[in-house]
Each structure stands twice: as C-alpha cells, then as structure tokens.
Scaffold this active site. Structure first.
Site, short mmCIF file in Angstrom:
data_model
loop_
_atom_site.label_atom_id
_atom_site.label_comp_id
_atom_site.label_asym_id
_atom_site.label_seq_id
_atom_site.Cartn_x
_atom_site.Cartn_y
_atom_site.Cartn_z
N LEU A 1 0.82 -1.18 0.30
CA LEU A 1 0.14 -0.03 -0.15
C LEU A 1 0.75 1.27 -0.02
CD1 LEU A 1 -3.01 -0.97 2.46
CD2 LEU A 1 -3.11 -0.57 0.17
N ASP A 2 0.33 2.27 -0.70
CA ASP A 2 1.01 3.88 -0.57
C ASP A 2 2.26 3.68 -1.22
OD1 ASP A 2 -1.47 4.54 0.62
OD2 ASP A 2 -0.61 3.89 2.87
N ARG A 3 2.61 2.80 -2.15
CA ARG A 3 3.89 2.74 -2.84
C ARG A 3 4.85 2.45 -1.83
NH1 ARG A 3 0.31 2.56 -6.15
NH2 ARG A 3 0.58 3.66 -8.13
N MET A 4 4.55 1.91 -0.83
CA MET A 4 5.66 1.43 0.43
C MET A 4 5.98 0.01 0.05
SD MET A 4 6.44 4.19 2.11
CE MET A 4 7.33 3.61 3.83
#
Length: 217
Positions: free
Chosen positions: A194-197
């Site tokens: 998620l969230d490009r993490m």
C-alpha cells in the site's frame, strides 16, 4: 499552454498494491532457492507464461535494448535462454557480456529483477535443447535471420518452405543458434504494498556467498 502536445490522462490506470509483507526472515538463504519458491507460486496462481522475462542488453557503446524471451531453465549457476547468436541481443552480448532480466508477475503484485554476467552454453547443451523442440520451431530457427531486414512476409515463408523441403525430418543444429546463461550478481525480489511502500529485498553476491539487503521503494 505552450503549444506542445500533452499525453492522454492516465488516471484510470491508477491502482493500489496490497500484499503480504516480504520480510528478511521469510526468505531463503540464496536467491535461486527463493526464485524457485516464487516461480512455483506464479505457476500455482495460473499466470500466463510465468517464464516470460524481459531481457535487457547493451552494446559496447552503451546503446540499450530490451525484449521478452522465455526462461528455459535455471539452477544454482543461473538463468538460461536460447536465441540466434547473430540477433541484436546476440551481438550485444558478444560485445558486452552483461545483462538484466525482469520477471513481471503483475497479477500477484510481484517482480523479480536479475543482473549478471552472461556466458554461452556448450554446443552439447544447446544441441540437446534444440533437438527437443518441435519440428516447426527447429526449421524456424534456420529460416529466420533474426533481427535482419526482410523484404516481405512472403520471402520469409518461402525460406521456411525451402528449408522444410531440405530437411523433412531432423534439421541439424544451426551454428548460429544456441543458449546463454545469466549468472546472477544481484537478484531483487519486489512485493507491492500500500501507498507505494513496496518491499524490495536484494541478494548481492559476495565472497563466498550472498548478502541480503532491503532497498527503499
């Protein structure tokens, strides 16, 4: 507006990645063993052609090129594919024996990236694989001077028919065709989050083994 063209809106292509955390403690001690685990999971997920990989090469002058090829085998020594030695990738590898591979397993939010040195397989290994291929593929290897310009499809088809008539059963192994092995120096396993993490864990070859490192997404 400055008068320059604008790319089309890509908002509809946005997506959210969410997967199980990829933790150092969960990975195998070496990248080939870990690749085997992920490859079997890609097979189990029903991915189309999970052995399709993007092969990137560069000429001696640094001009890059990339294309999709098929993985035909792997073991502790590296990743194997076959091609025409006179193709663009063959010429690149003759000048600059380094390459990168990318396995884009998008449906399961994973990818594997490999960087390494490249060597040709022995004539015996190449012949064993060539002779295991379907007859049409063996004739096709002879008919196609891969990456060369041809005048028409008709010219290509005529060449195929000519060679099929010459060798109606068992064509010999072309001297310009064979296998390569990419011996990895780095192998990165990417798991979307998620969230490009995203999780990025990289094996880097050292003497005498491998170092496992986490990279920022």
């Amino acid at each position: 507006m400055d008068g320059t063209s604008r790319p089309p809106a890509l908002a509809g292509l946005r997506r959210t990645y969410e997967g199980e955390p990829l933790l150092e403690a969960d990975l195998a001690p070496d990248p080939i063993t870990q690749f085997a685990v992920w490859f079997q999971e890609a097979l189990a997920a029903g991915l189309p052609e999970p052995n399709a990989m993007v092969l990137a090469t560069a000429s001696a002058g640094g001009r890059p090129s990339a294309r999709t090829v098929l993985l035909k085998g792997y073991d502790e020594h590296g990743f194997v594919f076959y091609t025409n030695y006179e193709s663009r990738k063959g010429r690149d590898l003759a000048e600059n024996a380094r390459a990168s591979l990318l396995f884009p397993w998008h449906p399961i939010r994973r990818q594997v990236r490999v960087e390494g040195t490249v060597v040709r397989l022995s004539n015996e290994e190449s012949a064993d694989y060539f002779n295991s291929r379907p007859y049409g593929s063996r004739i096709g290897a002879w008919a196609s001077r891969q990456s060369a310009v041809v005048r028409s499809r008709e010219e290509l088809d005529a060449r195929y028919e000519e060679l099929a008539a010459r060798w109606p059963e068992d064509p010999p192994v072309p001297e310009f065709w064979g296998g390569y092995r990419v011996s990895p120096l780095e192998v990165e396993f990417w798991q979307g989050q998620l969230d490009r993490m995203h999780d990025r864990l990289r094996y880097r070859r050292t003497r005498p083994g491998w170092v496992l490192e986490r990279l920022a997404p």
